[in-house]
Design a protein around this motif. Structure first.
Motif, PDB file in Angstrom:
ATOM      1  N   VAL A  76       0.796  -1.228   0.074  1.00 18.51           N
ATOM      2  CA  VAL A  76      -0.020  -0.178  -0.464  1.00 18.51           C
ATOM      3  C   VAL A  76       0.551   1.455   0.189  1.00 18.51           C
ATOM      4  CG1 VAL A  76      -0.555   0.428   2.536  1.00 18.51           C
ATOM      5  CG2 VAL A  76      -2.704   1.090   0.682  1.00 18.51           C
ATOM      6  N   ASN A  77       0.832   2.156  -0.346  1.00 24.97           N
ATOM      7  CA  ASN A  77       1.030   3.565  -0.757  1.00 24.97           C
ATOM      8  C   ASN A  77       0.182   4.331   0.483  1.00 24.97           C
ATOM      9  OD1 ASN A  77       1.633   3.103  -3.967  1.00 24.97           O
ATOM     10  ND2 ASN A  77       3.602   3.889  -2.198  1.00 24.97           N
ATOM     11  N   PHE A  78       0.435   5.224   1.284  1.00 25.56           N
ATOM     12  CA  PHE A  78       0.294   6.178   1.832  1.00 25.56           C
ATOM     13  C   PHE A  78       0.695   7.473   1.624  1.00 25.56           C
ATOM     14  CE2 PHE A  78       0.182   2.391   5.639  1.00 25.56           C
ATOM     15  CZ  PHE A  78      -0.866   2.274   5.443  1.00 25.56           C
ATOM     16  N   ILE A  79      -0.552   8.468   1.092  1.00 23.68           N
ATOM     17  CA  ILE A  79      -0.092   9.495   0.265  1.00 23.68           C
ATOM     18  C   ILE A  79      -1.113  10.340   0.838  1.00 23.68           C
ATOM     19  CG2 ILE A  79      -0.160  10.936  -1.865  1.00 23.68           C
ATOM     20  CD1 ILE A  79      -0.420   7.994  -2.751  1.00 23.68           C
ATOM     21  N   THR A  80       0.137  11.945   1.432  1.00 27.89           N
ATOM     22  CA  THR A  80      -0.634  12.614   1.547  1.00 27.89           C
ATOM     23  C   THR A  80      -0.397  14.149   1.164  1.00 27.89           C
ATOM     24  OG1 THR A  80      -1.718  14.680   3.184  1.00 27.89           O
ATOM     25  CG2 THR A  80       0.714  13.297   3.863  1.00 27.89           C
ATOM     26  N   SER A  81      -0.683  14.684   0.937  1.00 27.46           N
ATOM     27  CA  SER A  81       0.675  16.387   0.586  1.00 27.46           C
ATOM     28  C   SER A  81      -0.556  17.638   1.153  1.00 27.46           C
ATOM     29  CB  SER A  81      -0.228  16.523  -0.861  1.00 27.46           C
ATOM     30  OG  SER A  81       0.018  15.765  -1.874  1.00 27.46           O
ATOM     31  N   VAL A  82       0.863  18.571   1.136  1.00 27.36           N
ATOM     32  CA  VAL A  82       1.183  19.650   1.648  1.00 27.36           C
ATOM     33  C   VAL A  82       1.363  21.181   0.491  1.00 27.36           C
ATOM     34  CG1 VAL A  82       2.260  21.053   3.839  1.00 27.36           C
ATOM     35  CG2 VAL A  82       1.456  18.824   3.963  1.00 27.36           C
ATOM     36  N   GLY A  83       0.068  21.677   0.569  1.00 19.63           N
ATOM     37  CA  GLY A  83       0.307  22.665  -0.597  1.00 19.63           C
ATOM     38  C   GLY A  83       0.267  22.538  -1.988  1.00 19.63           C
ATOM     39  N   ARG A  84      -0.449  23.621  -2.810  1.00 14.33           N
ATOM     40  CA  ARG A  84      -0.426  23.733  -4.288  1.00 14.33           C
ATOM     41  C   ARG A  84       0.558  22.884  -4.942  1.00 14.33           C
ATOM     42  NH1 ARG A  84      -5.057  25.439  -4.971  1.00 14.33           N
ATOM     43  NH2 ARG A  84      -5.398  27.137  -4.033  1.00 14.33           N
ATOM     44  N   GLU A  85       2.171  23.209  -4.660  1.00 11.27           N
ATOM     45  CA  GLU A  85       2.767  23.013  -5.291  1.00 11.27           C
ATOM     46  C   GLU A  85       2.462  21.198  -5.152  1.00 11.27           C
ATOM     47  OE1 GLU A  85       3.086  26.895  -4.446  1.00 11.27           O
ATOM     48  OE2 GLU A  85       2.712  24.883  -2.801  1.00 11.27           O
ATOM     49  N   ALA A  86       3.180  20.361  -4.542  1.00  9.05           N
ATOM     50  CA  ALA A  86       3.143  19.264  -3.522  1.00  9.05           C
ATOM     51  C   ALA A  86       1.913  18.426  -3.654  1.00  9.05           C
ATOM     52  CB  ALA A  86       3.211  19.380  -2.278  1.00  9.05           C
ATOM     53  N   THR A  87       0.743  19.084  -5.197  1.00  6.90           N
ATOM     54  CA  THR A  87      -0.710  18.185  -5.491  1.00  6.90           C
ATOM     55  C   THR A  87      -1.892  18.127  -4.895  1.00  6.90           C
ATOM     56  OG1 THR A  87      -0.066  15.636  -5.087  1.00  6.90           O
ATOM     57  CG2 THR A  87       0.391  17.119  -7.638  1.00  6.90           C
ATOM     58  N   GLN A  88      -1.662  19.067  -3.141  1.00  7.97           N
ATOM     59  CA  GLN A  88      -2.908  18.941  -2.571  1.00  7.97           C
ATOM     60  C   GLN A  88      -4.002  19.961  -3.113  1.00  7.97           C
ATOM     61  OE1 GLN A  88      -1.724  20.937   0.875  1.00  7.97           O
ATOM     62  NE2 GLN A  88      -4.118  20.344   2.318  1.00  7.97           N
ATOM     63  N   SER A  89      -5.298  19.396  -3.129  1.00 11.09           N
ATOM     64  CA  SER A  89      -6.186  20.059  -4.374  1.00 11.09           C
ATOM     65  C   SER A  89      -6.946  20.487  -3.231  1.00 11.09           C
ATOM     66  CB  SER A  89      -6.521  18.995  -5.259  1.00 11.09           C
ATOM     67  OG  SER A  89      -7.287  18.106  -4.793  1.00 11.09           O
ATOM     68  N   VAL A  90      -7.549  19.346  -2.008  1.00  7.42           N
ATOM     69  CA  VAL A  90      -8.506  20.055  -0.938  1.00  7.42           C
ATOM     70  C   VAL A  90      -7.546  20.185   0.340  1.00  7.42           C
ATOM     71  CG1 VAL A  90     -10.281  19.032   0.621  1.00  7.42           C
ATOM     72  CG2 VAL A  90     -10.121  18.523  -2.085  1.00  7.42           C
ATOM     73  N   PHE A  91      -8.233  21.862   0.814  1.00  8.59           N
ATOM     74  CA  PHE A  91      -7.541  21.794   1.738  1.00  8.59           C
ATOM     75  C   PHE A  91      -8.023  21.465   3.302  1.00  8.59           C
ATOM     76  CE2 PHE A  91      -5.559  24.075  -2.327  1.00  8.59           C
ATOM     77  CZ  PHE A  91      -4.041  24.263  -1.355  1.00  8.59           C
ATOM     78  N   HIS A  92      -7.685  20.032   3.066  1.00  6.46           N
ATOM     79  CA  HIS A  92      -8.213  20.196   5.115  1.00  6.46           C
ATOM     80  C   HIS A  92      -7.069  18.521   4.707  1.00  6.46           C
ATOM     81  CE1 HIS A  92     -11.966  18.590   7.722  1.00  6.46           C
ATOM     82  NE2 HIS A  92     -10.944  17.077   7.759  1.00  6.46           N
ATOM     83  N   LEU A  93      -6.815  18.387   5.777  1.00  4.71           N
ATOM     84  CA  LEU A  93      -5.964  16.751   5.960  1.00  4.71           C
ATOM     85  C   LEU A  93      -6.118  15.470   5.275  1.00  4.71           C
ATOM     86  CD1 LEU A  93      -3.168  15.878   6.836  1.00  4.71           C
ATOM     87  CD2 LEU A  93      -4.670  14.870   9.161  1.00  4.71           C
ATOM     88  N   HIS A  94      -5.798  15.065   4.695  1.00  2.00           N
ATOM     89  CA  HIS A  94      -6.314  13.702   4.151  1.00  2.00           C
ATOM     90  C   HIS A  94      -5.304  12.953   3.817  1.00  2.00           C
ATOM     91  CE1 HIS A  94      -6.695  16.054   0.991  1.00  2.00           C
ATOM     92  NE2 HIS A  94      -6.438  14.969   0.086  1.00  2.00           N
ATOM     93  N   VAL A  95      -5.673  11.163   3.993  1.00  2.00           N
ATOM     94  CA  VAL A  95      -4.516  10.333   3.959  1.00  2.00           C
ATOM     95  C   VAL A  95      -4.903   9.663   2.506  1.00  2.00           C
ATOM     96  CG1 VAL A  95      -2.706   8.397   4.262  1.00  2.00           C
ATOM     97  CG2 VAL A  95      -3.462  10.664   6.003  1.00  2.00           C
ATOM     98  N   HIS A  96      -4.816   9.585   1.170  1.00  2.00           N
ATOM     99  CA  HIS A  96      -4.863   8.057   0.569  1.00  2.00           C
ATOM    100  C   HIS A  96      -4.511   6.968   0.729  1.00  2.00           C
ATOM    101  CE1 HIS A  96      -6.885  10.956  -2.498  1.00  2.00           C
ATOM    102  NE2 HIS A  96      -5.152  11.997  -2.009  1.00  2.00           N
ATOM    103  N   VAL A  97      -5.111   5.801   1.111  1.00  4.47           N
ATOM    104  CA  VAL A  97      -4.959   4.750   1.457  1.00  4.47           C
ATOM    105  C   VAL A  97      -4.792   4.192   0.147  1.00  4.47           C
ATOM    106  CG1 VAL A  97      -5.417   2.070   2.829  1.00  4.47           C
ATOM    107  CG2 VAL A  97      -5.541   4.878   4.045  1.00  4.47           C
ATOM    108  N   VAL A  98      -3.701   4.155  -0.705  1.00  3.03           N
ATOM    109  CA  VAL A  98      -4.477   3.089  -2.236  1.00  3.03           C
ATOM    110  C   VAL A  98      -3.135   2.034  -2.143  1.00  3.03           C
ATOM    111  CG1 VAL A  98      -2.794   3.473  -4.769  1.00  3.03           C
ATOM    112  CG2 VAL A  98      -3.621   5.466  -2.984  1.00  3.03           C
TER     113      VAL A  98
END
Length: 122
Positions: A76-98
């Motif tokens: 699994v990948n756990f993915i979170t981003s911080v900032g638009r430049e890092a691909t964050q598109s919703v500005f509420h913390l979230h972790v993708h479980v892929v």
């Protein structure tokens, strides 16, 4: 925050397919999952990103790992981003479980294609 889609989902003001919940977070199926079983873990409190409230970030990552373990997900990948430049598109913390599988065709998020070959990860 009424302008935050994840806050509206947490408060049941916005529809979402909720597949998991704890006292601290919920797990929802994203609108466009990238693999079978892709889920987003969202904390019940609004924080913009992983740097804003490290304790909430830790709890959310714990919940993401607990979800993956309890569902038997791995690799699994756990993915979170911080900032638009890092691909964050919703500005509420979230972790993708892929969930991942060999040759699933999903490129690693940090491979830019600028080098002649991917580095082996051991």
């Amino acid at each position: 925050m009424s302008d935050c889609v994840f806050c509206r989902i947490v408060s049941s003001e916005e529809p979402a397919k909720v597949v998991w919940s704890t006292a601290n977070s919920i797990g929802i199926v994203p609108l466009n999952p990238v693999t079978e079983g892709h889920v987003i873990i969202v904390p019940n409190v609004h924080v913009a990103d992983a740097l804003e409230e490290p304790d909430v970030t830790g709890t959310t990552m714990h919940d993401a790992a607990w979800y993956a373990k309890s569902e038997g997900i791995g690799p699994v990948n756990f993915i979170t981003s911080v900032g638009r430049e890092a691909t964050q598109s919703v500005f509420h913390l979230h972790v993708h479980v892929v969930p991942r599988a060999e040759n699933d065709g999903l490129a690693l998020p940090w491979y830019s294609g600028k080098t002649s070959k991917k580095r082996e990860v051991h």
